[in-house]
Design a protein around this motif. Structure first.
Motif, PDB file in Angstrom:
ATOM      1  N   TYR A 302       0.836  -1.243  -0.116  1.00  0.00           N
ATOM      2  CA  TYR A 302       0.075   0.091  -0.202  1.00  0.00           C
ATOM      3  C   TYR A 302       0.773   1.466   0.150  1.00  0.00           C
ATOM      4  O   TYR A 302       0.582   2.081  -0.879  1.00  0.00           O
ATOM      5  CB  TYR A 302      -0.919  -0.068   1.179  1.00  0.00           C
ATOM      6  N   LEU A 303       1.992   1.345   0.697  1.00  0.00           N
ATOM      7  CA  LEU A 303       2.707   2.303   1.023  1.00  0.00           C
ATOM      8  C   LEU A 303       3.537   2.512  -0.644  1.00  0.00           C
ATOM      9  O   LEU A 303       3.658   3.634  -0.940  1.00  0.00           O
ATOM     10  CB  LEU A 303       4.161   1.998   1.711  1.00  0.00           C
ATOM     11  N   THR A 319      10.773  -4.544  -5.648  1.00  0.00           N
ATOM     12  CA  THR A 319      11.481  -5.769  -5.804  1.00  0.00           C
ATOM     13  C   THR A 319      11.491  -6.545  -4.581  1.00  0.00           C
ATOM     14  O   THR A 319      11.823  -7.512  -4.856  1.00  0.00           O
ATOM     15  CB  THR A 319      12.810  -4.944  -6.208  1.00  0.00           C
ATOM     16  N   TRP A 320      11.860  -6.090  -3.431  1.00  0.00           N
ATOM     17  CA  TRP A 320      11.695  -6.754  -2.261  1.00  0.00           C
ATOM     18  C   TRP A 320      10.620  -7.730  -2.061  1.00  0.00           C
ATOM     19  O   TRP A 320      10.785  -8.873  -1.844  1.00  0.00           O
ATOM     20  CB  TRP A 320      12.246  -5.921  -0.948  1.00  0.00           C
ATOM     21  N   ILE A 321       9.470  -7.326  -2.434  1.00  0.00           N
ATOM     22  CA  ILE A 321       8.258  -7.934  -2.214  1.00  0.00           C
ATOM     23  C   ILE A 321       8.191  -9.011  -3.293  1.00  0.00           C
ATOM     24  O   ILE A 321       7.910 -10.314  -2.846  1.00  0.00           O
ATOM     25  CB  ILE A 321       6.965  -7.298  -2.218  1.00  0.00           C
ATOM     26  N   GLN A 322       8.731  -8.929  -4.377  1.00  0.00           N
ATOM     27  CA  GLN A 322       8.773  -9.759  -5.459  1.00  0.00           C
ATOM     28  C   GLN A 322       9.872 -10.929  -5.096  1.00  0.00           C
ATOM     29  O   GLN A 322       9.512 -12.142  -5.466  1.00  0.00           O
ATOM     30  CB  GLN A 322       9.031  -9.299  -6.823  1.00  0.00           C
ATOM     31  N   HIS A 323      10.971 -10.619  -4.620  1.00  0.00           N
ATOM     32  CA  HIS A 323      11.973 -11.378  -4.232  1.00  0.00           C
ATOM     33  C   HIS A 323      11.525 -12.431  -3.048  1.00  0.00           C
ATOM     34  O   HIS A 323      11.618 -13.577  -3.264  1.00  0.00           O
ATOM     35  CB  HIS A 323      12.922 -10.573  -3.683  1.00  0.00           C
ATOM     36  N   SER A 356      -1.358 -15.635   5.138  1.00  0.00           N
ATOM     37  CA  SER A 356      -0.190 -14.670   4.960  1.00  0.00           C
ATOM     38  C   SER A 356       0.354 -14.939   3.526  1.00  0.00           C
ATOM     39  O   SER A 356       0.926 -13.714   3.304  1.00  0.00           O
ATOM     40  CB  SER A 356       0.630 -15.373   6.098  1.00  0.00           C
ATOM     41  N   VAL A 357       0.301 -15.904   3.280  1.00  0.00           N
ATOM     42  CA  VAL A 357       1.161 -16.187   1.598  1.00  0.00           C
ATOM     43  C   VAL A 357       0.189 -15.372   0.806  1.00  0.00           C
ATOM     44  O   VAL A 357       0.788 -14.838  -0.126  1.00  0.00           O
ATOM     45  CB  VAL A 357       1.574 -17.550   1.423  1.00  0.00           C
ATOM     46  N   LEU A 358      -0.971 -15.699   0.830  1.00  0.00           N
ATOM     47  CA  LEU A 358      -1.834 -14.955  -0.278  1.00  0.00           C
ATOM     48  C   LEU A 358      -1.757 -13.365  -0.041  1.00  0.00           C
ATOM     49  O   LEU A 358      -1.746 -12.786  -1.167  1.00  0.00           O
ATOM     50  CB  LEU A 358      -3.371 -15.548   0.123  1.00  0.00           C
ATOM     51  N   ASP A 359      -1.574 -12.700   1.203  1.00  0.00           N
ATOM     52  CA  ASP A 359      -1.276 -11.389   1.186  1.00  0.00           C
ATOM     53  C   ASP A 359       0.020 -10.878   0.239  1.00  0.00           C
ATOM     54  O   ASP A 359      -0.124 -10.014  -0.343  1.00  0.00           O
ATOM     55  CB  ASP A 359      -0.780 -10.990   2.701  1.00  0.00           C
ATOM     56  N   ALA A 363      -0.121  -8.868  -3.064  1.00  0.00           N
ATOM     57  CA  ALA A 363       0.516  -7.526  -3.091  1.00  0.00           C
ATOM     58  C   ALA A 363       1.199  -7.508  -4.597  1.00  0.00           C
ATOM     59  O   ALA A 363       1.152  -6.354  -5.095  1.00  0.00           O
ATOM     60  CB  ALA A 363       1.686  -7.474  -2.025  1.00  0.00           C
ATOM     61  N   VAL A 364       1.607  -8.587  -4.931  1.00  0.00           N
ATOM     62  CA  VAL A 364       2.242  -8.666  -6.388  1.00  0.00           C
ATOM     63  C   VAL A 364       1.250  -8.139  -7.411  1.00  0.00           C
ATOM     64  O   VAL A 364       1.735  -7.327  -8.122  1.00  0.00           O
ATOM     65  CB  VAL A 364       3.037  -9.928  -6.713  1.00  0.00           C
ATOM     66  N   VAL A 365       0.108  -8.603  -7.459  1.00  0.00           N
ATOM     67  CA  VAL A 365      -0.935  -8.321  -8.419  1.00  0.00           C
ATOM     68  C   VAL A 365      -1.392  -6.809  -8.266  1.00  0.00           C
ATOM     69  O   VAL A 365      -1.297  -6.230  -8.999  1.00  0.00           O
ATOM     70  CB  VAL A 365      -2.138  -9.297  -8.245  1.00  0.00           C
ATOM     71  N   PHE A 366      -1.131  -6.349  -6.834  1.00  0.00           N
ATOM     72  CA  PHE A 366      -1.755  -4.969  -6.370  1.00  0.00           C
ATOM     73  C   PHE A 366      -0.747  -4.021  -7.145  1.00  0.00           C
ATOM     74  O   PHE A 366      -1.218  -2.763  -7.655  1.00  0.00           O
ATOM     75  CB  PHE A 366      -1.876  -4.893  -5.076  1.00  0.00           C
ATOM     76  N   MET A 367       0.591  -4.364  -6.913  1.00  0.00           N
ATOM     77  CA  MET A 367       1.673  -3.452  -7.258  1.00  0.00           C
ATOM     78  C   MET A 367       1.669  -3.514  -8.913  1.00  0.00           C
ATOM     79  O   MET A 367       2.091  -2.393  -9.528  1.00  0.00           O
ATOM     80  CB  MET A 367       2.945  -3.752  -6.657  1.00  0.00           C
TER      81      MET A 367
END
Length: 370
Positions: A302-303, A319-323, A356-359, A363-367
């Motif tokens: 969200y940030l 990049t970090w979230i994708q990692h 937790s993993v679905l979050d 997030a990847v799709v959201f971004m």
């Protein structure tokens, strides 16, 4: 592609029961192909779908909760489900979402823990963002009003954790801030902004944000108790701060959020940069702690999204979230289930871990903007 279509079909339960296999395959492929994210990143949509499959399997429609997990965990499962539907523009699970509401409406999602109530208020707002049904907004307001009863002058303000009124800690106050800002953005009622600003002023005064810019668990004698810096306490605060920025235009809120986010990535990760809860190192995470990491990623995304197009934006978060998403997929998976150790190995799953993993996949799709 045949295996992929079969997995999609298993997930979309209502559609599968109502259609022939050929029709189901056509619907599944059509739904996926209209998403450009599927064309550019074939596995991302797939992992979201696979992670949802077991979540639906653990859902108890007659009770409106998920089996084998805590009540507040079910609120986070509802949030993950609502985000999945909204980010992909689907309405597959609206019946399940209604079952959650119907199963808990009589008690108004209230109990003796104010943080539990906060999670349900957040979930109600997430569903409202999805379907714009006023009953979800109304329920969030009812819950928020009950949470205000936890605020008193002890330590100069702030919410108590529960009805015992023995502990003022981070999470109910972070949730209170986030709910207040969200309600103000939707309703424009000035009282919600007043609550948000008072909450943030109080939160800063407690010193719960330590010298490393990590949020400790709570207070003792009205000061930072130096309790564990759980990842979810680094996450929820981001939502409230970003929304205060959206409301006021003051960039200092984003700067504060980024300091917390950066500290989390620096101090609460493995040597390979994968998010890790402190309890994982001793292999004794309980059912609550298993939920925490996805909450951080949810709010970090969200940030990332809400600062895009501004000088404040940091692309490194995506990049970090994708990692982390890649690590989960490659090292912490067994079939359609995901576990607690995002850098592996897989050690079992449940509705909390799956949510937790679905979050993360959400997030990847959201971004991506899809």
């Amino acid at each position: 592609m045949g295996v992929f279509v079969s997995l999609v079909c298993v997930l979309f339960v209502a559609g599968c029961l109502a259609q022939t296999p050929a029709e189901r395959a056509t619907v599944a492929v059509t739904q996926l192909q209209r998403k450009s994210i599927f064309l550019h990143h074939p596995y991302r949509l797939l992992v979201s779908i696979l992670s949802l499959h077991p979540i639906i399997g653990w859902f108890e429609a007659d009770k409106g909760v998920w089996s084998g997990v805590g009540w507040w965990n079910s609120a986070n499962s509802l949030t993950a489900l609502a985000h999945y539907e909204r980010y992909l523009n689907y309405s597959t699970f609206m019946m399940d979402i209604e079952d959650v509401y119907d199963g808990n409406e009589r008690k108004q999602f209230l109990n003796s823990y104010y943080d539990d109530e906060g999670w349900w208020a957040m979930a109600m707002l997430d569903v409202y963002d999805l379907n714009q049904q006023e009953k979800y907004l109304d329920m969030a307001q009812v819950i928020f009003t009950d949470m205000t009863k936890a605020w008193d002058n002890t330590c100069g303000g702030g919410l108590w954790w529960n009805h015992d009124r023995k502990y003022k800690n981070a999470i109910p106050n972070e949730l209170f801030l986030a709910i207040a800002t969200r309600l103000y953005i939707i309703t424009k009622q000035a009282s919600y902004l007043t609550w948000a600003q008072e909450e943030w002023k109080w939160f800063l005064s407690t010193g719960m944000i330590n010298a490393r810019y990590l949020v400790n668990d709570g207070t003792a004698n009205c000061k930072n108790n130096n309790g564990t810096a759980w990842t979810y306490n680094q996450g929820v605060i981001l939502r409230g701060l970003v929304d205060l920025y959206k409301i006021t235009g003051d960039p200092s809120y984003v700067t504060e959020a980024q300091k917390i986010a950066n500290a989390t990535i620096q101090y609460l990760t493995t040597s390979g940069g994968i998010l890790q809860e402190s309890c994982e190192m001793t292999k004794n995470c309980n059912g609550d702690q298993m939920q925490f990491k996805g909450i951080f990623v949810r709010h970090l995304s969200y940030l990332h999204v809400e600062t895009q197009g501004t000088p404040l934006h940091l692309s490194s978060y995506a990049t970090w979230i994708q990692h982390n998403a890649d690590s989960i997929w490659n090292t912490d998976r067994s079939g359609t289930e995901f576990g607690v150790y995002w850098s592996g190995p897989f050690s079992g799953s449940n509705a909390t871990l799956q949510t937790s993993v679905l979050d993360v996949f959400n997030a990847v799709v959201f971004m991506s903007g899809q």
